[in-house]
Design a protein around this motif. Structure first.
Motif, PDB file in Angstrom:
ATOM      1  N   GLU A  90       0.810  -1.224   0.000  1.00 55.59           N
ATOM      2  CA  GLU A  90       0.000   0.000   0.000  1.00 55.59           C
ATOM      3  C   GLU A  90       0.845   1.277   0.000  1.00 55.59           C
ATOM      4  OE1 GLU A  90      -3.991  -0.262   1.126  1.00 55.59           O
ATOM      5  OE2 GLU A  90      -3.260  -1.573  -0.471  1.00 55.59           O
ATOM      6  N   GLY A  94       1.148   6.197   0.977  1.00 60.82           N
ATOM      7  CA  GLY A  94      -0.178   6.761   0.738  1.00 60.82           C
ATOM      8  C   GLY A  94      -0.179   8.230   0.351  1.00 60.82           C
ATOM      9  N   CYS A 107       2.100   6.658  -4.862  1.00 61.25           N
ATOM     10  CA  CYS A 107       1.075   5.995  -4.034  1.00 61.25           C
ATOM     11  C   CYS A 107      -0.314   6.511  -4.381  1.00 61.25           C
ATOM     12  CB  CYS A 107       1.338   6.245  -2.547  1.00 61.25           C
ATOM     13  SG  CYS A 107       2.611   5.166  -1.873  1.00 61.25           S
ATOM     14  N   LYS A 108      -0.422   7.829  -4.600  1.00 56.71           N
ATOM     15  CA  LYS A 108      -1.723   8.414  -4.946  1.00 56.71           C
ATOM     16  C   LYS A 108      -2.245   7.836  -6.252  1.00 56.71           C
ATOM     17  CE  LYS A 108      -1.352  12.830  -2.537  1.00 56.71           C
ATOM     18  NZ  LYS A 108      -0.961  14.243  -2.714  1.00 56.71           N
ATOM     19  N   LYS A 113      -3.267   4.142  -5.633  1.00 58.39           N
ATOM     20  CA  LYS A 113      -4.511   4.029  -4.854  1.00 58.39           C
ATOM     21  C   LYS A 113      -5.723   4.467  -5.689  1.00 58.39           C
ATOM     22  CE  LYS A 113      -5.869   5.111  -0.096  1.00 58.39           C
ATOM     23  NZ  LYS A 113      -7.226   5.073  -0.009  1.00 58.39           N
TER      24      LYS A 113
END
Ligand code: ZN
Length: 224
Positions: free
Chosen positions: A200, A203, A208-209, A212
């Protein structure tokens, strides 16, 4: 694409241990009888990338090699290789983010091609994508086609640079991993985070954005 037929012989996958190249590795394993993964040590900030690459290839029982590309860091220091340069918090609206390593894909693909030809392999697979083009000029289809031609001329050999992710977005990249039975592997074992956190991730970094956002879009598009 027939998911059950390995109708091609051999391929080299340019493999970083991230989401995209791991999805490409799964794709290659479905389509080729023999697959070799090739990673590059270019002094990336997070050695963990290479550890992830090793773990994934171990798990998938794929032959894996690491080539030393430390000269890249010497030539083009940037936020992904230098701890003293901070990664841009936001992806810029246009222009090139400071996480770009100039010429990286060209060099990686060129070295992969030399490696492949030594083994009598023509097919080289890379996870570049024009769809989520975020300022990286060497992820564009026109560049890949141009380089493919150049490699053929340079080595008098008929390479085929395959780009399974070129025209699909992050959501469909998740879909592809899911279809190939590798959703959990990609979710848990890959590293895309600029802060070096597996799965994950942190974040908050741009990578990461993007990851996600793509995953949420995948759930919305295919799982509801
Ligand atoms: Zn992150």
């Amino acid at each position: 694409m027939n998911m059950n037929t390995k109708n091609k012989e051999k391929a080299v996958v340019v493999f970083s241990g991230g989401q995209d190249s791991t999805t490409c590795l799964l794709w290659a394993l479905k389509n080729y009888k023999e697959v070799i993964a090739l990673s590059f040590d270019y002094g990336q900030r997070h050695k963990k990338e290479l550890e992830c690459a090793k773990d994934i290839t171990d798990e998938l029982n794929v032959e894996w090699h690491v080539l030393d590309m430390s000269l890249l860091n010497q030539l083009a220091p940037n936020s992904l290789t230098r701890t003293d340069i901070e990664v841009d918090k936001e992806a810029p609206g246009d222009g090139v983010p400071n996480s770009v390593v100039d010429g990286r894909n060209m060099l990686f693909l060129t070295f992969a091609a030399v490696f492949a030809k030594q083994r009598g392999i023509t097919d080289i697979i890379t996870g570049v994508s024009q769809s989520d083009f975020s300022g990286y000029p060497d992820c564009r289809d026109v560049f890949i086609k141009s380089l493919n031609t150049t490699l053929n001329l340079a080595m008098d050999y008929t390479f085929c640079v395959e780009t399974p992710l070129m025209w699909i977005d992050k959501a469909d990249t998740w879909k592809m991993a899911d279809d190939l039975g590798g959703l959990e592997l990609v979710r848990e074992k890959t590293l895309t985070c600029y802060n070096g956190i597996m799965g994950e991730g942190c974040g908050t970094c741009p990578s990461c954005k993007l990851r996600k956002h793509g995953y949420n879009e995948f759930l919305t598009r295919y799982k509801q």
